[in-house]
Design a protein around this motif. Structure first.
Motif, mmCIF file in Angstrom:
data_model
loop_
_atom_site.group_PDB
_atom_site.id
_atom_site.type_symbol
_atom_site.label_atom_id
_atom_site.label_comp_id
_atom_site.label_asym_id
_atom_site.label_seq_id
_atom_site.Cartn_x
_atom_site.Cartn_y
_atom_site.Cartn_z
ATOM 1 N N MET A 93 0.851 -1.185 0.000
ATOM 2 C CA MET A 93 0.000 0.000 0.000
ATOM 3 C C MET A 93 0.884 1.231 0.000
ATOM 4 S SD MET A 93 -2.828 -1.576 0.016
ATOM 5 C CE MET A 93 -4.117 -0.375 0.310
ATOM 6 N N LYS A 94 0.560 2.183 -0.846
ATOM 7 C CA LYS A 94 1.356 3.402 -0.921
ATOM 8 C C LYS A 94 0.451 4.578 -1.240
ATOM 9 C CE LYS A 94 2.357 2.455 -5.771
ATOM 10 N NZ LYS A 94 3.347 2.056 -6.769
ATOM 11 N N GLU A 95 0.938 5.749 -0.883
ATOM 12 C CA GLU A 95 0.177 6.952 -1.173
ATOM 13 C C GLU A 95 1.148 8.076 -1.499
ATOM 14 O OE1 GLU A 95 -3.266 7.233 1.340
ATOM 15 O OE2 GLU A 95 -3.264 9.422 1.149
ATOM 16 N N LYS A 96 0.780 8.902 -2.447
ATOM 17 C CA LYS A 96 1.635 10.019 -2.831
ATOM 18 C C LYS A 96 1.693 11.057 -1.731
ATOM 19 C CE LYS A 96 0.792 9.617 -7.804
ATOM 20 N NZ LYS A 96 0.236 10.270 -9.004
ATOM 21 N N GLY A 97 2.872 11.640 -1.583
ATOM 22 C CA GLY A 97 3.022 12.760 -0.678
ATOM 23 C C GLY A 97 2.876 14.060 -1.431
ATOM 24 N N ASP A 98 3.656 15.045 -1.035
ATOM 25 C CA ASP A 98 3.539 16.382 -1.626
ATOM 26 C C ASP A 98 4.326 16.552 -2.926
ATOM 27 O OD1 ASP A 98 3.739 17.427 1.756
ATOM 28 O OD2 ASP A 98 1.925 17.269 0.535
ATOM 29 N N ILE A 99 5.393 15.766 -3.099
ATOM 30 C CA ILE A 99 6.249 15.936 -4.286
ATOM 31 C C ILE A 99 6.597 14.578 -4.899
ATOM 32 C CG2 ILE A 99 7.231 18.195 -3.692
ATOM 33 C CD1 ILE A 99 9.688 16.595 -2.570
ATOM 34 N N PRO A 100 5.619 13.819 -5.396
ATOM 35 C CA PRO A 100 5.901 12.472 -5.901
ATOM 36 C C PRO A 100 6.466 12.408 -7.322
ATOM 37 C CG PRO A 100 3.577 12.968 -6.124
ATOM 38 C CD PRO A 100 4.207 14.164 -5.449
ATOM 39 N N GLU A 101 6.437 13.523 -8.031
ATOM 40 C CA GLU A 101 6.826 13.479 -9.448
ATOM 41 C C GLU A 101 8.283 13.064 -9.603
ATOM 42 O OE1 GLU A 101 3.458 15.970 -8.608
ATOM 43 O OE2 GLU A 101 5.526 16.213 -7.924
ATOM 44 N N GLY A 102 8.507 12.085 -10.470
ATOM 45 C CA GLY A 102 9.854 11.601 -10.745
ATOM 46 C C GLY A 102 10.285 10.464 -9.830
ATOM 47 N N TYR A 103 9.398 10.073 -8.915
ATOM 48 C CA TYR A 103 9.710 9.017 -7.953
ATOM 49 C C TYR A 103 8.641 7.930 -7.982
ATOM 50 C CZ TYR A 103 12.529 12.811 -5.919
ATOM 51 O OH TYR A 103 13.412 13.843 -5.717
ATOM 52 N N SER A 104 9.032 6.737 -7.576
ATOM 53 C CA SER A 104 8.076 5.682 -7.286
ATOM 54 C C SER A 104 8.590 4.940 -6.055
ATOM 55 C CB SER A 104 7.905 4.730 -8.473
ATOM 56 O OG SER A 104 9.130 4.092 -8.775
ATOM 57 N N VAL A 105 7.741 4.072 -5.491
ATOM 58 C CA VAL A 105 8.133 3.349 -4.287
ATOM 59 C C VAL A 105 7.688 1.894 -4.397
ATOM 60 C CG1 VAL A 105 8.174 5.311 -2.689
ATOM 61 C CG2 VAL A 105 6.018 4.089 -3.117
ATOM 62 N N SER A 106 8.276 1.099 -3.511
ATOM 63 C CA SER A 106 7.922 -0.320 -3.460
ATOM 64 C C SER A 106 7.942 -0.760 -2.018
ATOM 65 C CB SER A 106 8.919 -1.130 -4.281
ATOM 66 O OG SER A 106 8.718 -2.513 -4.082
ATOM 67 N N ARG A 107 6.893 -1.494 -1.604
ATOM 68 C CA ARG A 107 6.859 -2.047 -0.247
ATOM 69 C C ARG A 107 6.343 -3.478 -0.358
ATOM 70 N NH1 ARG A 107 4.639 0.208 5.091
ATOM 71 N NH2 ARG A 107 5.772 -1.053 6.618
ATOM 72 N N GLU A 108 7.281 -4.377 -0.571
ATOM 73 C CA GLU A 108 6.951 -5.799 -0.703
ATOM 74 C C GLU A 108 6.941 -6.523 0.630
ATOM 75 O OE1 GLU A 108 6.002 -7.314 -3.583
ATOM 76 O OE2 GLU A 108 6.003 -5.284 -4.409
ATOM 77 N N LYS A 109 7.717 -6.015 1.574
ATOM 78 C CA LYS A 109 7.757 -6.584 2.929
ATOM 79 C C LYS A 109 7.571 -5.456 3.932
ATOM 80 C CE LYS A 109 10.774 -10.513 1.959
ATOM 81 N NZ LYS A 109 12.028 -11.222 2.335
ATOM 82 N N LYS A 110 7.035 -5.783 5.070
ATOM 83 C CA LYS A 110 6.689 -4.765 6.051
ATOM 84 C C LYS A 110 7.892 -3.952 6.497
ATOM 85 C CE LYS A 110 3.699 -4.360 10.074
ATOM 86 N NZ LYS A 110 2.924 -5.115 11.077
ATOM 87 N N GLU A 111 9.037 -4.590 6.599
ATOM 88 C CA GLU A 111 10.196 -3.898 7.149
ATOM 89 C C GLU A 111 10.966 -3.075 6.119
ATOM 90 O OE1 GLU A 111 9.818 -7.153 6.890
ATOM 91 O OE2 GLU A 111 11.645 -8.132 6.135
ATOM 92 N N ARG A 112 10.623 -3.201 4.863
ATOM 93 C CA ARG A 112 11.445 -2.597 3.806
ATOM 94 C C ARG A 112 10.615 -1.679 2.905
ATOM 95 N NH1 ARG A 112 16.428 -4.447 1.957
ATOM 96 N NH2 ARG A 112 16.161 -6.244 3.338
ATOM 97 N N PHE A 113 11.153 -0.478 2.704
ATOM 98 C CA PHE A 113 10.446 0.509 1.876
ATOM 99 C C PHE A 113 11.472 1.130 0.947
ATOM 100 C CE2 PHE A 113 7.147 2.969 0.439
ATOM 101 C CZ PHE A 113 7.032 4.272 0.897
ATOM 102 N N SER A 114 11.285 0.954 -0.346
ATOM 103 C CA SER A 114 12.270 1.409 -1.325
ATOM 104 C C SER A 114 11.763 2.617 -2.102
ATOM 105 C CB SER A 114 12.584 0.280 -2.312
ATOM 106 O OG SER A 114 13.078 -0.852 -1.629
ATOM 107 N N LEU A 115 12.669 3.535 -2.347
ATOM 108 C CA LEU A 115 12.384 4.713 -3.178
ATOM 109 C C LEU A 115 13.135 4.542 -4.493
ATOM 110 C CD1 LEU A 115 11.102 7.619 -3.324
ATOM 111 C CD2 LEU A 115 13.339 8.453 -2.558
ATOM 112 N N ILE A 116 12.444 4.773 -5.591
ATOM 113 C CA ILE A 116 13.034 4.562 -6.917
ATOM 114 C C ILE A 116 12.967 5.848 -7.720
ATOM 115 C CG2 ILE A 116 12.905 3.187 -9.038
ATOM 116 C CD1 ILE A 116 11.145 1.240 -7.084
#
Lengths: 114, 110
Positions: free
Chosen positions: B54-77
């Motif tokens: 589950m993910k939600e955009k913040g205030d400046i999401p343009e040019g970024y994406s994210v991935s959360r496949e496991k609870k402990e890990r959150f990746s910014l791309i």
């Protein structure tokens, strides 16, 4: 639209004196406020917080005051120490936010001179 | 003690490269956040996640994406890095009201 503002980019204080950092907000629905401290090349660390139902919270040398009618909060550090030199961010949480989302101010750089 | 770690402290990438920034927390927190910090602008929220996948955009999401496949890990791309993405990137994990931050990644895009 900056909902949380720290209008003083920097503050310089003599060691032993009081440091007062200020923060203004525009949204009356904010229900919780926090102060973070950040050293260069490190992540921010939580310092102190206050609920909107209170007007003062104290923790050692740090006291946060909240004036809801003025939509203003301040952080007092007494006495100031050289190790307090850092960037201080205030942050606010909206009462409708169940995701823990915070809105941060721009930060104030505090320099405590020995 | 809550521990939030980030994969790199300093990173230098070229314009157009794909960049992965990883964040791991060890306290089983549901909510995780990615911010960037720039002088005079404070901390600005890029994306946050309130549960696995589950993910939600913040205030400046343009040019970024994210991935959360496991609870402990959150990746910014950063799909295609640009020079205006040169910044300090901070990951945070939430306990009650307070967010706990990692040490940050200073990314320079040349």
């Amino acid at each position: 639209d900056q909902q949380v503002k720290q209008n003083s980019p920097s503050l310089s204080v003599q060691e032993g004196r009081i440091s007062i950092l200020n923060c203004d907000y525009t949204n009356s629905m904010f229900d919780y406020f926090l102060w973070y401290k950040k050293y260069p090349a490190e992540g921010p660390t939580f310092l102190i917080s206050i609920s909107s139902i209170k007007d003062k919270n104290e923790d050692g040398r740090f006291t946060v005051f909240l004036n809801k009618s003025a939509k203003h909060l301040s952080l007092h550090i007494v006495p100031s120490q050289p190790g307090d030199s850092a960037v201080y961010f205030c942050a606010a949480r909206g009462s409708s936010s169940n995701t823990g989302k915070l809105i941060f101010g721009q930060g104030t750089t505090l320099q405590v001179k020995p | 003690d809550v521990k939030v770690t980030q994969s790199s402290r300093y990173l230098v990438k070229r314009t157009g490269e794909k960049v992965f920034l990883e964040c791991v927390q060890d306290m089983d927190h549901e909510n995780m956040f990615w911010y960037r910090q720039d002088p005079g602008l404070g901390l600005r929220l890029i994306y946050f996640s309130y549960d696995v996948k589950m993910k939600e955009k913040g205030d400046i999401p343009e040019g970024y994406s994210v991935s959360r496949e496991k609870k402990e890990r959150f990746s910014l791309i950063l799909e295609s890095a640009s020079t205006n993405q040169t910044s300090m990137y901070l990951c945070a994990s939430r306990l009650l009201y307070e967010q706990y931050f990692g040490p940050g990644t200073r990314l320079t895009v040349t």
